[in-house]
Design a protein around this motif. Structure first.
Motif, short mmCIF file in Angstrom:
data_model
loop_
_atom_site.label_atom_id
_atom_site.label_comp_id
_atom_site.label_asym_id
_atom_site.label_seq_id
_atom_site.Cartn_x
_atom_site.Cartn_y
_atom_site.Cartn_z
N LEU A 63 -2.43 29.89 -10.34
CA LEU A 63 -1.22 30.69 -10.53
C LEU A 63 -1.64 32.13 -10.31
O LEU A 63 -2.47 32.68 -11.03
N GLY A 64 -1.10 32.72 -9.25
CA GLY A 64 -1.57 34.02 -8.80
C GLY A 64 -2.19 33.87 -7.43
O GLY A 64 -1.74 33.07 -6.61
N ALA A 78 8.27 27.67 -15.70
CA ALA A 78 8.00 29.03 -16.18
C ALA A 78 6.85 29.06 -17.17
O ALA A 78 6.12 30.05 -17.28
N ASP A 79 6.65 27.96 -17.93
CA ASP A 79 5.59 27.92 -18.93
C ASP A 79 4.34 27.18 -18.46
O ASP A 79 3.50 26.79 -19.27
N ALA A 80 4.22 26.98 -17.16
CA ALA A 80 3.06 26.24 -16.63
C ALA A 80 1.77 26.99 -16.92
O ALA A 80 1.71 28.22 -16.89
N LYS A 81 0.72 26.23 -17.21
CA LYS A 81 -0.61 26.78 -17.45
C LYS A 81 -1.47 26.55 -16.21
O LYS A 81 -1.67 25.42 -15.78
N SER A 92 0.87 -1.17 0.00
CA SER A 92 0.00 0.00 0.00
C SER A 92 0.90 1.22 0.00
O SER A 92 1.94 1.23 0.67
N TRP A 93 0.51 2.25 -0.72
CA TRP A 93 1.42 3.38 -0.90
C TRP A 93 0.64 4.65 -1.19
O TRP A 93 -0.57 4.63 -1.47
N VAL A 94 1.36 5.77 -1.14
CA VAL A 94 0.79 7.07 -1.50
C VAL A 94 1.20 7.40 -2.93
O VAL A 94 2.37 7.31 -3.28
N GLU A 95 0.21 7.75 -3.72
CA GLU A 95 0.48 8.24 -5.07
C GLU A 95 0.21 9.74 -5.08
O GLU A 95 -0.87 10.18 -4.66
N PHE A 96 1.18 10.50 -5.52
CA PHE A 96 1.05 11.96 -5.55
C PHE A 96 1.34 12.45 -6.96
O PHE A 96 2.33 12.04 -7.58
N GLU A 97 0.47 13.33 -7.46
CA GLU A 97 0.66 13.85 -8.81
C GLU A 97 0.27 15.32 -8.85
O GLU A 97 -0.74 15.72 -8.25
N ALA A 98 1.08 16.11 -9.56
CA ALA A 98 0.77 17.52 -9.81
C ALA A 98 0.74 17.73 -11.32
O ALA A 98 1.67 17.33 -12.02
N LYS A 99 -0.34 18.36 -11.81
CA LYS A 99 -0.49 18.65 -13.24
C LYS A 99 -0.92 20.09 -13.42
O LYS A 99 -1.60 20.67 -12.57
N ASP A 100 -0.52 20.65 -14.58
CA ASP A 100 -1.05 21.99 -14.88
C ASP A 100 -2.29 21.85 -15.76
O ASP A 100 -2.73 20.73 -16.07
#
Length: 750
Positions: free
Chosen positions: A522-523, A476-479, A398-406
């Motif tokens: 963002l902001g 820098a180009d993240a949406k 069992s584990w933690v799944e972490f994801e960040a997306k723009d």
């Protein structure tokens, strides 16, 4: 020429013939009866005959008077039991149709025959011999153990293997203790008792059972079957010296974890308090309504105690196509087990450390491209009465799944992925432990008999929380906006063990047990109304404080609990929690101050009194400590911690008779408590009880930690940098090199 007979002689011959025929029939019947008795496995005399015949070829490797070691199981007479004396589950299913249907899909019914179990136990037998597998079969196949089949060259027909732990096993257990490893006493099964409450062995018709249901119940039910202690016989285990040729090692201890949890209500120490007692049976054998088409004489008021024993065995359900069991198991795993809180965020521009923004959703903050973000995820084990993961922590996964997306779908970071070959990302935060052998290598196939040390243990105890930190950079180009998601996933085995068990690659079902998502603009990110998915703000801080305490970040833990005080000044446990963190930090005066405040709010609070006693003893006031611990025990007579600490305080005062009583009370709860073995070995000797002192000294010598074992763990971690950080209580999962990681700090409470 045929002789002629007179009517009288003919009559005498006819009568003689009839009598002779009748006598012959009687003799044949008697012989048949004797033959039946001779081979009837259920008669007491024939049990002795059977047992002696088994003993002639049985390997008594661990002693002539210990036929079942390394399992702690035994039988009521110490003799073997003919496997033919065990009624089959199919027989019980005549009247208990629904229970039989549920049992067939349970882990109990399949405890022996599954390929992952047999493959593993075959490793043990190949390496050490079949007699060592008695350690396993005491719980996985009690019929095999008690019949004497666990010896080389046994001629016993093992068709019972298909039924695993069957009805007549569980319902023939006469008593148990809490040592585990099969610590039960099994009698020869009987489904009915006579009018004198004596067991009636052998086949009994359904009609006779239904005519005497009270006598059936006396034969197959015991009051302790409803208690957690019953389950402890097998859901607690140790690795004894007879198995590993090394020393006693504690293996699984679900009973102890339950007994210490808020679910048992036998200890004052949990961070949260439940309204009522929940036993193992409460969660795993709930009474459920019978379906419209179901039938079972065991039902009461239309409800039957579930015989599915739902837990987490998803792979068994898939392998045997138990669709109903799978559906119910997944629902069970998702039923309020965890709270996942994306609690805080630290941001940095790479030049200066940022302070934590917490709890997320309650404060205004801003994010800009180029920021380095560190998300703190708090995982709370709120719905399990034992740790997660339980039992075989080295191969359950069992584990933690972490994801960040723009907003464009671009992945900024992703931890806890399943790789193409089925393996889990080795850097994932996994609720596991690592068993290491004398070569400094991992026991990757559950070879527990070769175990020497646990390199680390990342499981979450019942009622506690764990912090997992993830660091990533906003490109820098993240949406915008950025979406961050944290999940707790589960599958039965790690892929390496699964493939070994099946002899090929075998895909496993992965269950998402709990998840939480937050959106970051963002902001500006203004504070907003509380989200129903989140705990109340005071509890979010409380869980964070618990997590920081377990991560040994004591200053941050104190600060978190101080936030709880600001939000709930009437909550006595908040002050006790501050005291616990300060005590762990060795700030005893500060701990005493917080405990005084807790007791002012809640006089005679057992939890506060327990920790006050520890402070008082540390400050040299043994009389006050003893008085407080006695009050704790008055409220919680089965608090093992209170008995242990009271016993030690009395020992320090040389009140050996009183100390002895407390440690013996402790052993009635946990027979393997190490401190009890040590102190009793001294106390008994000073009281002139030399035999008891020698016994306790031997137990302590066998069970104490091996001071050299840590070298094996260090060797393993040195070779595996990808997971070495998991052995450190406070660490960050980051895509950056270690020297590039930014460590934030928690602000002091306002």
């Amino acid at each position: 020429m045929v002789p002629r007979l007179s009517p009288q002689r003919a009559g005498r011959i006819l009568i003689g013939t009839l009598l002779g025929g009748s006598l012959a029939c009687c003799i044949m019947a008697l012989r048949a009866g004797r033959a039946h008795a001779e081979y009837d496995p259920t008669t007491p005399s024939q049990r002795q005959v059977y047992s002696k015949s088994v003993a002639e070829h049985y390997n008594y490797r661990f002693g002539a008077d210990k036929p079942f070691l390394p399992s702690l199981a035994t039988t009521d007479t110490g003799e073997f039991i003919n496997p033919r004396a065990f009624p089959t589950a199919k027989y019980c299913g005549h009247c208990h149709q629904e229970a039989h249907t549920e049992w067939r899909q349970s882990a109990h019914a399949n405890s022996f025959r599954t390929p992952w179990y047999t493959r593993n136990v075959n490793l043990l037998m190949a390496e050490k011999g079949i007699e060592f597998a008695r350690h396993c079969e005491g719980c996985h196949n009690p019929t095999a153990l008690t019949s004497g089949a666990m010896t080389k060259g046994s001629p016993i027909n093992r068709k019972f293997d298909e039924d695993g732990v069957t009805c007549s096993v569980c319902h023939s257990i006469q008593r148990v203790d809490t040592r585990g490893t099969g610590s039960y006493v099994l009698a020869q099964p009987a489904v009915l008792v006579d009018e004198h409450d004596q067991p009636i062995y052998g086949d009994v018709s359904d009609k006779e059972i239904l005519a005497h249901l009270d006598r059936h119940s006396k034969a197959v039910m015991k009051d302790f079957y409803h208690q957690s202690e019953y389950c402890s016989a097998c859901h607690k285990a140790a690795l004894p010296r007879q198995l590993n040729d090394y020393k006693w090692q504690r293996a699984i201890f679900l009973y102890d974890e339950w007994q210490l949890s808020s679910f048992a209500k036998e200890s004052p120490l949990p961070f949260y308090v439940k309204d009522s007692v929940s036993t193992c049976q409460t969660c795993h054998m709930p009474r459920e309504p019978l379906g419209a088409a179901a039938s079972d004489y065991g039902a009461k008021d239309g409800k039957l105690a579930s015989h599915r024993w739902l837990g987490a065995n998803t792979i068994m359900s898939k392998f045997y196509n138990y669709d109903t069991q799978m559906e119910k198991t997944i629902a069970f795993l998702r039923n309020g087990v965890f709270n996942v809180d994306i609690f805080g965020l630290e941001k940095s521009d790479g030049k200066a450390d940022g302070k934590m923004i917490a709890p997320l959703g309650t404060q205004n903050f801003a994010i800009a491209p180029g920021d380095i973000l560190t998300a703190s995820i708090v995982i709370q084990n709120k719905g399990i009465a034992h740790s997660h993961v339980p039992e075989q922590r080295d191969m359950y996964e069992s584990w933690v799944e972490f994801e960040a997306k723009d907003a464009s779908g671009k992945t900024l970071t992703h931890s806890g992925i399943i790789e193409p070959n089925g393996d889990l990302d080795p850097r994932a935060h996994s609720f596991t432990n690592r068993l290491v052998n004398v070569k400094g290598e991992i026991n990757d196939l559950h070879q527990v008999w070769n175990n020497r040390v646990v390199a680390y243990n990342n499981t979450i105890a019942s009622g506690r929380s764990q912090i997992v930190r993830y660091q990533f950079k906003v490109p820098a180009d993240a949406k915008g906006p950025i979406t961050i998601t944290a999940k707790v996933n589960y599958r039965r085995f790690d892929q390496h063990f699964m493939d070994f068990a099946m002899g090929k690659h075998y895909e496993e079902p992965v269950v998402e047990m709990a998840a939480r998502t937050r959106t970051l603009n963002l902001g500006d990110n203004p504070a907003n109304a509380p989200d129903p998915q989140d705990n109340k703000e005071w509890m979010r801080w409380n869980n964070f404080g618990i997590a920081m305490l377990d991560a040994q970040q004591y200053a941050e833990s104190v600060h978190a609990f101080e936030r709880v005080v600001l939000l709930r000044p009437d909550y006595a446990d908040a002050f006790t929690n501050i005291a616990i963190a300060n005590f762990s930090w060795q700030r005893y005066d500060d701990s005493r101050t917080a405990l005084d405040k807790a007791l002012k709010l809640s006089p005679h609070n057992a939890r506060a009194l327990y920790y006050l006693a520890l402070v008082e003893r540390n400050q040299g006031n043994l009389d006050a400590a003893i008085a407080d611990l006695r009050e704790v025990i008055t409220q919680f007579p089965r608090s093992r911690d209170a008995h242990r600490e009271l016993g030690f305080s009395l020992y320090q005062q040389r009140k050996y008779d009183e100390a002895r009583v407390e440690y013996e009370n402790l052993q009635s709860i946990d027979p393997d408590d190490l401190a009890a073995h040590y102190i009793l070995s001294i106390v008994y000797r000073r009281l002139g009880m030399k035999e008891q002192a020698s016994r306790e000294a031997a137990a302590f010598a066998d069970q104490k930690d091996d001071p050299t074992a840590s070298t094996y763990a260090l060797e393993f971690l040195r070779k595996h940098h990808e997971i070495a950080s998991e052995s450190v209580p406070w660490h960050t999962h980051s895509d950056f090199a270690p020297q590039q990681q930014i460590e934030g700090v928690l602000p002091a409470a306002q």
